[in-house]
Design an enzyme around this catalytic site. Structure first.
Site, PDB file in Angstrom:
ATOM      1  N   MET A 136       5.008  -8.732   3.597  1.00 53.42           N
ATOM      2  CA  MET A 136       5.926  -8.130   2.628  1.00 53.42           C
ATOM      3  C   MET A 136       6.852  -9.206   2.082  1.00 53.42           C
ATOM      4  O   MET A 136       7.486  -9.927   2.853  1.00 53.42           O
ATOM      5  CB  MET A 136       6.756  -7.021   3.276  1.00 53.42           C
ATOM      6  CG  MET A 136       5.971  -5.752   3.614  1.00 53.42           C
ATOM      7  SD  MET A 136       5.133  -5.072   2.193  1.00 53.42           S
ATOM      8  CE  MET A 136       6.524  -4.602   1.162  1.00 53.42           C
TER       9      MET A 136
ATOM     10  N   MET B 267       4.384   3.056   5.125  1.00 49.09           N
ATOM     11  CA  MET B 267       5.767   2.735   5.463  1.00 49.09           C
ATOM     12  C   MET B 267       6.363   4.006   6.058  1.00 49.09           C
ATOM     13  O   MET B 267       7.173   4.709   5.434  1.00 49.09           O
ATOM     14  CB  MET B 267       6.531   2.274   4.211  1.00 49.09           C
ATOM     15  CG  MET B 267       6.090   0.892   3.748  1.00 49.09           C
ATOM     16  SD  MET B 267       6.459   0.530   2.028  1.00 49.09           S
ATOM     17  CE  MET B 267       5.023   1.254   1.252  1.00 49.09           C
TER      18      MET B 267
ATOM     19  N   MET C 226       5.413   6.477   1.784  1.00 50.23           N
ATOM     20  CA  MET C 226       6.772   6.305   2.300  1.00 50.23           C
ATOM     21  C   MET C 226       7.311   7.652   2.800  1.00 50.23           C
ATOM     22  O   MET C 226       7.149   8.675   2.116  1.00 50.23           O
ATOM     23  CB  MET C 226       7.687   5.769   1.199  1.00 50.23           C
ATOM     24  CG  MET C 226       7.209   4.439   0.634  1.00 50.23           C
ATOM     25  SD  MET C 226       8.336   3.854  -0.658  1.00 50.23           S
ATOM     26  CE  MET C 226       7.411   2.445  -1.272  1.00 50.23           C
TER      27      MET C 226
ATOM     28  N   HIS D  18      -3.768  -0.052  -4.322  1.00 48.70           N
ATOM     29  CA  HIS D  18      -2.759  -0.072  -3.258  1.00 48.70           C
ATOM     30  C   HIS D  18      -1.903   1.186  -3.374  1.00 48.70           C
ATOM     31  O   HIS D  18      -1.318   1.458  -4.437  1.00 48.70           O
ATOM     32  CB  HIS D  18      -1.887  -1.324  -3.420  1.00 48.70           C
ATOM     33  CG  HIS D  18      -0.909  -1.563  -2.315  1.00 48.70           C
ATOM     34  ND1 HIS D  18      -1.249  -2.166  -1.124  1.00 48.70           N
ATOM     35  CD2 HIS D  18       0.423  -1.266  -2.225  1.00 48.70           C
ATOM     36  CE1 HIS D  18      -0.164  -2.254  -0.358  1.00 48.70           C
ATOM     37  NE2 HIS D  18       0.860  -1.724  -0.999  1.00 48.70           N
TER      38      HIS D  18
ATOM     39  N   ASP E  63       1.228   3.199  -1.775  1.00 51.44           N
ATOM     40  CA  ASP E  63       2.405   3.076  -0.894  1.00 51.44           C
ATOM     41  C   ASP E  63       2.819   4.444  -0.374  1.00 51.44           C
ATOM     42  O   ASP E  63       3.257   5.297  -1.143  1.00 51.44           O
ATOM     43  CB  ASP E  63       3.586   2.454  -1.659  1.00 51.44           C
ATOM     44  CG  ASP E  63       3.356   0.984  -1.905  1.00 51.44           C
ATOM     45  OD1 ASP E  63       3.557   0.529  -3.052  1.00 51.44           O
ATOM     46  OD2 ASP E  63       2.952   0.286  -0.967  1.00 51.44           O
TER      47      ASP E  63
ATOM     48  N   ASP F 126       2.656  -8.671  -0.773  1.00 46.95           N
ATOM     49  CA  ASP F 126       3.081  -7.448  -1.457  1.00 46.95           C
ATOM     50  C   ASP F 126       4.573  -7.459  -1.766  1.00 46.95           C
ATOM     51  O   ASP F 126       5.393  -7.464  -0.861  1.00 46.95           O
ATOM     52  CB  ASP F 126       2.759  -6.269  -0.516  1.00 46.95           C
ATOM     53  CG  ASP F 126       3.085  -4.929  -1.102  1.00 46.95           C
ATOM     54  OD1 ASP F 126       2.937  -3.928  -0.373  1.00 46.95           O
ATOM     55  OD2 ASP F 126       3.495  -4.861  -2.275  1.00 46.95           O
ATOM     56  N   GLY F 127       4.867  -7.488  -3.092  1.00 46.87           N
ATOM     57  CA  GLY F 127       6.271  -7.318  -3.482  1.00 46.87           C
ATOM     58  C   GLY F 127       6.746  -8.415  -4.412  1.00 46.87           C
ATOM     59  O   GLY F 127       6.858  -9.572  -4.006  1.00 46.87           O
ATOM     60  N   GLY F 128       6.995  -8.032  -5.679  1.00 52.37           N
ATOM     61  CA  GLY F 128       7.547  -8.996  -6.635  1.00 52.37           C
ATOM     62  C   GLY F 128       6.562 -10.053  -7.086  1.00 52.37           C
ATOM     63  O   GLY F 128       6.941 -11.142  -7.523  1.00 52.37           O
TER      64      GLY F 128
ATOM     65  N   HIS G 146      -0.817   1.645   2.390  1.00 49.38           N
ATOM     66  CA  HIS G 146       0.260   0.904   3.065  1.00 49.38           C
ATOM     67  C   HIS G 146       1.239   1.935   3.607  1.00 49.38           C
ATOM     68  O   HIS G 146       2.000   2.530   2.846  1.00 49.38           O
ATOM     69  CB  HIS G 146       0.904  -0.025   2.031  1.00 49.38           C
ATOM     70  CG  HIS G 146       2.109  -0.746   2.530  1.00 49.38           C
ATOM     71  ND1 HIS G 146       2.980  -1.384   1.661  1.00 49.38           N
ATOM     72  CD2 HIS G 146       2.621  -0.927   3.760  1.00 49.38           C
ATOM     73  CE1 HIS G 146       3.959  -1.918   2.347  1.00 49.38           C
ATOM     74  NE2 HIS G 146       3.764  -1.668   3.630  1.00 49.38           N
TER      75      HIS G 146
ATOM     76  N   SER H  10      -0.418  -1.639  -7.313  1.00 47.09           N
ATOM     77  CA  SER H  10       0.326  -0.678  -6.497  1.00 47.09           C
ATOM     78  C   SER H  10       0.756   0.497  -7.380  1.00 47.09           C
ATOM     79  O   SER H  10       1.594   0.337  -8.268  1.00 47.09           O
ATOM     80  CB  SER H  10       1.568  -1.377  -5.917  1.00 47.09           C
ATOM     81  OG  SER H  10       2.381  -0.446  -5.260  1.00 47.09           O
TER      82      SER H  10
ATOM     83  N   GLY I   9       9.276  -0.268  -5.852  1.00 43.13           N
ATOM     84  CA  GLY I   9       8.625  -1.243  -6.728  1.00 43.13           C
ATOM     85  C   GLY I   9       9.693  -1.917  -7.576  1.00 43.13           C
ATOM     86  O   GLY I   9      10.855  -1.516  -7.570  1.00 43.13           O
ATOM     87  N   GLY I  10       9.302  -2.965  -8.294  1.00 40.88           N
ATOM     88  CA  GLY I  10      10.205  -3.591  -9.257  1.00 40.88           C
ATOM     89  C   GLY I  10      11.280  -4.487  -8.669  1.00 40.88           C
ATOM     90  O   GLY I  10      12.221  -4.882  -9.362  1.00 40.88           O
TER      91      GLY I  10
ATOM     92  N   GLY J 117      10.152  -0.223   0.138  1.00 41.70           N
ATOM     93  CA  GLY J 117      10.774   1.040  -0.264  1.00 41.70           C
ATOM     94  C   GLY J 117      10.710   1.284  -1.757  1.00 41.70           C
ATOM     95  O   GLY J 117      10.710   2.425  -2.199  1.00 41.70           O
TER      96      GLY J 117
HETATM   97  C1  DX5 Z   1       7.230  -1.837  -1.764  1.00 39.18           C
HETATM   98  C2  DX5 Z   1       5.723  -1.627  -1.866  1.00 39.18           C
HETATM   99  C3  DX5 Z   1       5.053  -2.548  -2.843  1.00 39.18           C
HETATM  100  C4  DX5 Z   1       5.623  -2.433  -4.253  1.00 39.18           C
HETATM  101  C5  DX5 Z   1       5.002  -3.470  -5.153  1.00 39.18           C
HETATM  102  O1  DX5 Z   1       7.723  -1.137  -0.650  1.00 39.18           O
HETATM  103  O2  DX5 Z   1       5.117  -1.820  -0.621  1.00 39.18           O
HETATM  104  O3  DX5 Z   1       3.652  -2.264  -2.862  1.00 39.18           O
HETATM  105  O4  DX5 Z   1       5.350  -1.165  -4.742  1.00 39.18           O
HETATM  106  O5  DX5 Z   1       5.565  -3.292  -6.431  1.00 39.18           O
HETATM  107  P1  DX5 Z   1       6.083  -4.567  -7.266  1.00 39.18           P
HETATM  108  O6  DX5 Z   1       4.851  -5.381  -7.548  1.00 39.18           O
HETATM  109  O7  DX5 Z   1       6.688  -3.976  -8.502  1.00 39.18           O
HETATM  110  O8  DX5 Z   1       7.064  -5.284  -6.392  1.00 39.18           O
HETATM  111 ZN    ZN Z   2       2.926  -1.795  -0.594  1.00 39.62          ZN
END
Ligand code: DX5
Ligand code: ZN
Length: 220
Positions: free
Chosen positions: A138, A69, A38, A34, A36, A176-178, A67, A9, A145-146, A143
């Site tokens: 999700m 959002m 937003m 990927h 994102d 997706d996420g963490g 993706h 991502s 990363g990290g 919203g």
């Molecule tokens: C969050 C995004 C994810 C995120 C993943 O809204 O959709 O794609 O960036 O990043 P990590 O792997 O750091 O959670």
């Molecule tokens: Zn994403």
């Protein structure tokens, strides 16, 4: 279990050197990229639009996994497809007419994804599955990363997999996420086919090594 696909991502990459980052991650052996998107309304953050996707398109042949959002994604899906998106995933919470929007994406010859926030019940995407090529679960509140993986999402991934099997849908299950080396195996055991990873990869010293480590952790 088929080959697990890795989708870095780019929200977590070095934005000042985007062209170099795309080349590096491409060479590092990722399967998809990927992206994102937003809008500051559906999620409390703003990232990039079609122009950046178009720039990324010119820098790699890897499939671009967008993706969205964003509120009312039907207003934008064609722009992202024109910019070079191969997969366009919309949030079930963001669009009053998700089936129509998924059909627009497929009508353009691209893969249509449906996704849902951690707090949304998996039943909310049941009807949409018939039109989707991909279901994105999700595992953080979208919203940023990290963030940390929400542990109750392991069970939700399992229920998502069961739902796709029940609907007899041969559909990719993306998570997706963490996602980290430390939890990738369990996420795959719950049913994930595609792992989205931002921080774990882009904050590592060697992208190729990290991707290899993830593949090894899931037995591939
Ligand atoms: C969050 C995004 C994810 C995120 C993943 O809204 O959709 O794609 O960036 O990043 P990590 O792997 O750091 O959670
Ligand atoms: Zn994403």
């Amino acid at each position: 279990m088929g080959r697990v696909l890795i989708a870095p991502s780019i929200i977590s990459c070095d934005m000042l050197n985007l062209k170099r980052e795309i080349a590096k991650i491409d060479k590092a052996g990722c399967d998809l990229i990927h992206i994102d998107i937003m809008d500051g309304h559906f999620v409390p953050n703003i990232t990039f639009g079609p122009a950046v996707v178009e720039a990324i398109r010119s820098a790699t042949k890897k499939p671009l996994d967008c993706h969205l959002m964003v509120k009312d994604p039907h207003l934008f899906v064609k722009d992202f497809i024109k910019a070079g998106a191969d997969i366009v995933t919309i949030h079930v919470e963001s669009d009053v007419h998700v089936l129509r929007t998924l059909e627009i994406i497929k009508g353009e010859g691209k893969k249509a994804g449906i996704t849902l926030n951690p707090g949304t019940n998996i039943s909310a995407v049941e009807e949409a599955l018939q039109y989707a090529d991909l279901l994105l679960v999700m595992t953080v509140n979208p919203g940023f990363g990290g963030q940390s993986f929400i542990p109750s999402m392991y069970d939700k991934i399992k229920r998502a997999k069961e739902l796709t099997l029940m609907k007899n849908k041969d559909i990719f299950l993306e998570v997706d996420g963490g996602i980290k080396v430390s939890n990738a195996k369990r996420v795959v055991e719950c049913g994930a086919d595609i792992l989205v990873m931002g921080t774990e990869i882009f904050k590592s010293k060697n992208y190729a090594e990290k991707i290899r480590e993830v593949r090894k952790s899931v037995g591939q």
